[in-house]
Each structure stands twice: as structure tokens, then as C-alpha cells.
Write an enzyme that holds these catalytic residues in place. Structure first.
Site, mmCIF file in Angstrom:
data_model
loop_
_atom_site.group_PDB
_atom_site.id
_atom_site.type_symbol
_atom_site.label_atom_id
_atom_site.label_comp_id
_atom_site.label_asym_id
_atom_site.label_seq_id
_atom_site.Cartn_x
_atom_site.Cartn_y
_atom_site.Cartn_z
ATOM 1 C CG ASP A 162 -5.383 -7.849 -4.327
ATOM 2 O OD1 ASP A 162 -4.561 -8.553 -4.212
ATOM 3 O OD2 ASP A 162 -5.321 -6.499 -4.503
ATOM 4 C CG ASP A 172 -6.327 3.898 -9.598
ATOM 5 O OD1 ASP A 172 -5.482 3.293 -8.859
ATOM 6 O OD2 ASP A 172 -7.362 3.221 -10.050
ATOM 7 C CG HIS A 199 -5.689 0.357 -6.974
ATOM 8 N ND1 HIS A 199 -5.540 0.684 -8.364
ATOM 9 C CD2 HIS A 199 -4.745 -0.720 -6.595
ATOM 10 C CE1 HIS A 199 -4.863 -0.404 -8.793
ATOM 11 N NE2 HIS A 199 -4.289 -1.267 -7.795
ATOM 12 C CD GLU A 210 -9.219 0.282 -8.955
ATOM 13 O OE1 GLU A 210 -8.506 1.483 -8.917
ATOM 14 O OE2 GLU A 210 -8.982 -0.553 -9.912
HETATM 15 C C1 GLP Z 1 -2.628 -4.473 -8.457
HETATM 16 C C2 GLP Z 1 -2.616 -4.993 -7.077
HETATM 17 C C3 GLP Z 1 -2.341 -4.060 -5.988
HETATM 18 C C4 GLP Z 1 -0.685 -3.519 -6.300
HETATM 19 C C5 GLP Z 1 -0.797 -2.692 -7.568
HETATM 20 C C6 GLP Z 1 0.473 -2.269 -8.038
HETATM 21 O O1 GLP Z 1 -3.616 -3.769 -8.901
HETATM 22 N N1 GLP Z 1 -3.970 -5.216 -6.750
HETATM 23 O O2 GLP Z 1 -2.158 -4.752 -4.676
HETATM 24 O O3 GLP Z 1 -0.397 -2.554 -5.441
HETATM 25 O O4 GLP Z 1 -1.269 -3.858 -8.641
HETATM 26 O O5 GLP Z 1 1.311 -3.192 -8.540
HETATM 27 P P1 GLP Z 1 2.631 -2.995 -9.144
HETATM 28 O O6 GLP Z 1 3.498 -3.084 -7.984
HETATM 29 O O7 GLP Z 1 2.945 -4.104 -10.024
HETATM 30 O O8 GLP Z 1 2.983 -1.627 -9.842
#
Ligand code: GLP
Length: 240
Positions: free
Chosen positions: A66, A134, A136, A141
């Protein structure tokens, strides 16, 4: 789904070894990569394996999940910048073989051909995922259709809040992103997901014990034939 529980260093090391094994078995493999804090230890271990001469990424292709809409690849919160600084700049990969969705310019045109590009490359052999509090995955989402391909997504309020820790101010967090869809992710041949910390406990409970529902995007992984969930004790705390 298989579950492996251990501290961050331990699970990051195990996942990095999965990547090293894949690349050594298939030097021109296709890797699916993720951003966020969760995979940082994995990337550090992959860099070490390269520096120790245990693996070469010179023929590997990568596709990232993404990107924020509105951020140039040179912005220090863009996911292109993250990948360059946390992995690509430190290994022998050809940057032309690294694909990250675009957040500016014709981002829609690129997003629309992303699934086709992955297919042309042979499909993703090994995909790493983090998870949002959440539930995702990538920026899919709650409410995202299970059959979604790469698309534009609105970030949930909770995601904007979670991710604001990395920006100077919450007002700077983009509200939209381009993301591989849930079907794009499910097309990967093998998936590993890493989650650590108490704020992921509910999402991990829903992933492992909850019903498969579009309200919990990660729950689609329940039907993937080769998916392993790596968690620390805190992220696993509600399941035990
Ligand atoms: C973002 C990314 C996700 C990731 C999530 C969790 O929203 N788009 O791909 O898994 O954050 O991030 P973190 O690993 O920093 O908790």
C-alpha cells in the site's frame, strides 16, 4: 492457520529465515512486503543475512501492499521511503524490480494495473503482513469486500489515530491510500503475519477465534491454505 508465539526478536528471526529460505530456493521469487513497525525486525535480519553472505536478492522482485495518497516517494512517511531506508538501500536488490504503489501523479492508473503486474511476475511466493488494531490488513479497513483487488481506500479514524504517532501532527496523516485488496493478498502462495503488543490483542483474537466476516478484514486469512501467524505474548493474550 499455524500460530507461533515468541518475543519480537524470536519471531522476527524466524520470519526472516522464511524469506532467506524462499530466496535461496527460488532466486527470482516474488516477495510481498509490508510497512509499519511490525516488520522492522524481519527486515533487519534479512539485511544481516545478506551482509553475512547467506542470501542475494539480485533477481528478486517485490510488491508492496500500500501507499498513502498525497505523499511523494521522497516524503519520509511514504511507504516507498520506508522500504528504501529500511531494506532496499541495504541489500543487492535491483530497485527497478521493487514495486510500491504510487501516492501521487497517475496513482489510479498504476493501481489499476497492479494486480496484473503481480500476475505477470508469476504471483507472490511469500507475503508478509502486519495488522491494524481494527483488524485491517494493508489498508483494507472493516467493510472492505473480500473479493477486492487493488483500490483506493479511506482510512478509518482509528487507523489515522494509530498512524499519527509517526507524523508531526495528526492533521498531516493522509486520509486516503491505495492498497492491494483482500483478494490480491489471498492470491499469495504463502502468507506470514506478524503482530506484537497489547493493542493488537483484539485483532488477533478476532483473526484466530472470530467468525469470517468483512467487518474483520484479516478474518479472510482463515481460509488461506498456507498462512502462519507470528505473535508475542501480549498480542496473543486474549486467545489464551
Ligand atoms: C498501517 C499499514 C499496515 C500495517 C499497520 C500496522 O496501517 N497500512 O500494512 O500492518 O499499519 O502497523 P504497525 O506495524 O506499525 O503497528
Amino acid at each position: 492457520m499455524k500460530v507461533i508465539v515468541g518475543n519480537n526478536d524470536y519471531i522476527s528471526g524466524l520470519i526472516a529465515e522464511e524469506f532467506v529460505k524462499m530466496v535461496n530456493q527460488k532466486p527470482n521469487c516474488v516477495l510481498g512486503l509490508a510497512t509499519g513497525t511490525s516488520p522492522l525486525g524481519v527486515y533487519a535480519n534479512m539485511i544481516k543475512a545478506y551482509k553475512d553472505g547467506r542470501v542475494s536478492f539480485k533477481d528478486v522482485k517485490t510488491f508492496n501492499l500500500d501507499e498513502y495518497i498525497g505523499l511523494e516517494g521522497t516524503h519520509n512517511q511514504s511507504y516507498r521511503y520506508f522500504m528504501n531506508t529500511n531494506l532496499f538501500d541495504h541489500i543487492d536488490i535491483d530497485k527497478n524490480n521493487t514495486h510500491v504503489l504510487k501516492g501521487v501523479g497517475d496513482y489510479l492508473g498504476y493501481a489499476n494495473k497492479y494486480d496484473e503486474l503481480i500476475k505477470e511476475a508469476g504471483g507472490i511466493d511469500l507475503q508478509i503482513l502486519g495488522i491494524g488494531s481494527d483488524g485491517h490488513i494493508a489498508f483494507n479497513e472493516p467493510g472492505t469486500p473480500f473479493d477486492s483487488l487493488t483500490h483506493v481506500a479511506e482510512l478509518a479514524e482509528s487507523t489515522i489515530k494509530d498512524n499519527s504517532r509517526l507524523f508531526n501532527d495528526i492533521s498531516e496523516v493522509p486520509t486516503k491510500a491505495v492498497t492491494m485488496g483482500l483478494k490480491s493478498i489471498m492470491n499469495a502462495k504463502k502468507i506470514v503475519l506478524i503482530a506484537t503488543g497489547k493493542n493488537k490483542a483484539k485483532a488477533i483474537f478476532n483473526l484466530l477465534k472470530g467468525p469470517m466476516t468483512e467487518e474483520v478484514p484479516c478474518s479472510i486469512l482463515q481460509k488461506h491454505p498456507d498462512c502462519t501467524i507470528y505473535v508475542d505474548e501480549d498480542a496473543y493474550s486474549l486467545v489464551k
